[in-house]
Each structure stands twice: as C-alpha cells, then as structure tokens.
Design an enzyme around this catalytic site. Structure first.
Site, PDB file in Angstrom:
ATOM      1  N   HIS A   1       0.835  -1.210   0.000  1.00  0.00           N
ATOM      2  CA  HIS A   1       0.000   0.000   0.000  1.00  0.00           C
ATOM      3  C   HIS A   1       0.871   1.262   0.000  1.00  0.00           C
ATOM      4  O   HIS A   1       0.515   2.268  -0.599  1.00  0.00           O
ATOM      5  CB  HIS A   1      -0.872   0.062   1.255  1.00  0.00           C
TER       6      HIS A   1
ATOM      7  N   SER B   1       1.083  -9.269   1.845  1.00  0.00           N
ATOM      8  CA  SER B   1      -0.357  -9.272   2.105  1.00  0.00           C
ATOM      9  C   SER B   1      -0.524  -9.285   3.607  1.00  0.00           C
ATOM     10  O   SER B   1       0.300  -9.873   4.326  1.00  0.00           O
ATOM     11  CB  SER B   1      -0.983 -10.534   1.500  1.00  0.00           C
ATOM     12  N   SER B   2      -1.589  -8.639   4.096  1.00  0.00           N
ATOM     13  CA  SER B   2      -1.802  -8.656   5.556  1.00  0.00           C
ATOM     14  C   SER B   2      -2.086 -10.082   6.032  1.00  0.00           C
ATOM     15  O   SER B   2      -1.883 -10.408   7.199  1.00  0.00           O
ATOM     16  CB  SER B   2      -2.916  -7.693   5.954  1.00  0.00           C
TER      17      SER B   2
END
Ligand code: PAF
Length: 288
Positions: A37, A185-186
C-alpha cells in the site's frame, strides 16, 4: 496531513486544489497497510500535486461468511504511514457516510469478473466496482493507483473506467515481495511457521510459468502444468483453487498465448488463502 471523515469536506478541499490547476492522485485502501500500500500512496503523492488516500472497509465487497467484522483496523499506524510518504488527505468515512441509504445502484462487470476469484466470491467484484466508482466520484482523481497483487481487481477497474468513460487513469503498481518472493499481504501474518517456510513456492511456481512462456511456450495448458508441478513442492499447500495462464486484459484462457499474458494462482495453506500473479509480454505477437 489532514484526516477527513465527510464527503462534503473532502470535496471542498479538493475543489480548491483543482481550481488552482493542481492534479489529484488517489490510493484507495481498506487499511491494515503494508509496504504494498505504501508504494500506491507514495505514487499518488509523488506523481500528482495532491495525494489523497482512503481507508474504508467496504461492507459491499464482503459476503456474509467473510471476515468483515474481524478485518484488521489500525487507523493510527495507517495514517502515520500515509503521512510519511507525503499524502495530503486521508479520507476515512464511516459506513453511514458512504451508504446513508440502502444501496440501490450497483456497478458490475461481466467476463473479467467471472472466472478465478469470481468463482469463489460471486458478489465481491460488484462490491469493489461500486465502491471504487463512488470513491472516484467523491475524490475526482486524475490518476488512481491499485496493486497488481489483486490483478483481477485491477483488470476489472481498468475496464470499468474505459467502459464508463470515468475521467481517471487507472494505474497498476508492481507487487511488493518479501525477500523470499512471497507477495506482501496482511494475510501473511496469519500463516503458521511451517506454512510460511513453504509459501515462497507460490511465487517460484509462477516464475517458472513465466520462464516457460519466455522460452517460447504458447500453450496455456502446458504453462499451467509447469506451475502446478512446482506447487506440489509445497507439501503443506492444498490443491490450488486455480492455476491459469490468461490474456492480461480479459483474463480468459486463449487457445494460444500472445501479447500481454498473466499467470495466476490461488493456493491455500491451512486456513490462509494466498493469491499471486505475474506477467510477461510476448513481443511482436499482439493480442488478437
Ligand atoms: O484493494 C482493496 O483494498 C479494495 O478492494 C479497494 C480497491 C480499496 C476497494 O474497497
């Protein structure tokens, strides 16, 4: 950086900038931000006069059995990251601000949304297309940045902007990877240690698929077999939900690979589902 909670206030600020001839770049997110992000927000801030990001966990894109309530929310760390890369406005609306009335209007696309992720999440992409259209209408960006990590989402949003003449450039940003190749990725944090130790196989398998194409393979089934063979090295991985070599715009499997091509997969390790993809261009053979 200013944190703004209402549509009216954000519009007022951005109208002022546009009146001065300034360009607006936009990075929409659902929060729980990682380095992937960060690159979207940095591009929005650096390549435009005014960088805007949003944090909104959009109920419309979660099915009833999905993790809407447990989706991680970490506003302070998220806004600190946005500020650190030069974002001017963080738009953080409530559900009521975004959906004051029952939503009667839906944006949905055919074809590109139907296979792959669409198979297991039949309402997901319409939820994304609807909220992104609303966010485009609220922010009015010249450019909007999305990660290639969610490649099907990116392909859908490009097509949506073209089909609906939305006055925005939809820009895909490269996937940011851990040192061993695992796409950020979380969800990675939820992998058990023994699963995390094997998760690099997903990107290695896709790289092998790309290498086969770059070496001249044009049969999508053969490329799929190469990727599947590599994935079996991850003994903790379940059978992949899908593996495919597709046309990069339609996401359909062509008879012969040509032009811009993408390889895609979704693989489950325990209860964590990892998705990843990579691309290549077959030079001199444009898409038919
Ligand atoms: O990719 C995401 O985080 C979301 O799908 C998006 C584009 C912010 C829409 O809610």
């Amino acid at each position: 950086m200013e944190i703004i909670h209402t549509v009216a206030e954000l519009r007022e600020r951005l109208d002022g900038h546009r009146a001065n001839g300034e360009t607006v770049g936009f990075a929409p997110t659902m929060g729980a931000l990682h380095h992937g992000h960060r690159s979207l927000m940095a591009a929005a801030a650096e390549h435009n006069d005014v960088g805007v990001m949003s944090i909104f966990v959009n109920p419309l894109q979660f099915a009833a059995d999905e993790d809407l309530d447990t989706y991680p929310r970490m506003l302070e760390a998220d806004t600190a990251m946005a500020e650190s890369v030069g974002v001017r406005y963080a738009f953080v609306p409530s559900v009521n601000e975004m959906y004051p009335e029952e939503n009667w209007t839906t944006v949905s696309l055919r074809v590109v949304t139907e296979p792959w992720e669409g198979d297991s999440r039949p309402t997901h992409f319409a939820g994304v297309a609807t909220v992104v259209t609303k966010l485009f209408n609220i922010v009015g960006p010249c450019r909007a940045y999305f990660g290639e990590k969610d490649y099907q989402q990116l392909a859908m949003l490009r097509r949506m902007a073209a089909d609906l003449n939305q006055p925005v450039d939809v820009i895909g940003m490269p996937t940011i990877r851990e040192d061993d190749g695992l796409a950020m990725s979380s969800r990675n944090l939820r992998l058990l240690p023994e699963h995390r130790a094997q998760a690099h196989v997903v990107s290695a398998a896709l790289r092998a698929g790309i290498a086969a194409i770059d070496a001249g393979e044009r049969n999508p089934d053969a490329v799929e077999s190469v990727i599947r063979a590599h994935l079996t090295e991850a003994t903790h991985a379940e059978d992949p939900d899908y593996v495919a070599a597709v046309d990069a715009s339609s996401l359909l499997v062509p008879e012969q690979l040509s032009g811009d091509v993408r390889v895609l997969t979704a693989v489950r390790f325990g209860d964590v589902r990892l998705i990843d993809n990579m691309g290549t261009t077959i030079a001199g053979e444009p898409n038919t």
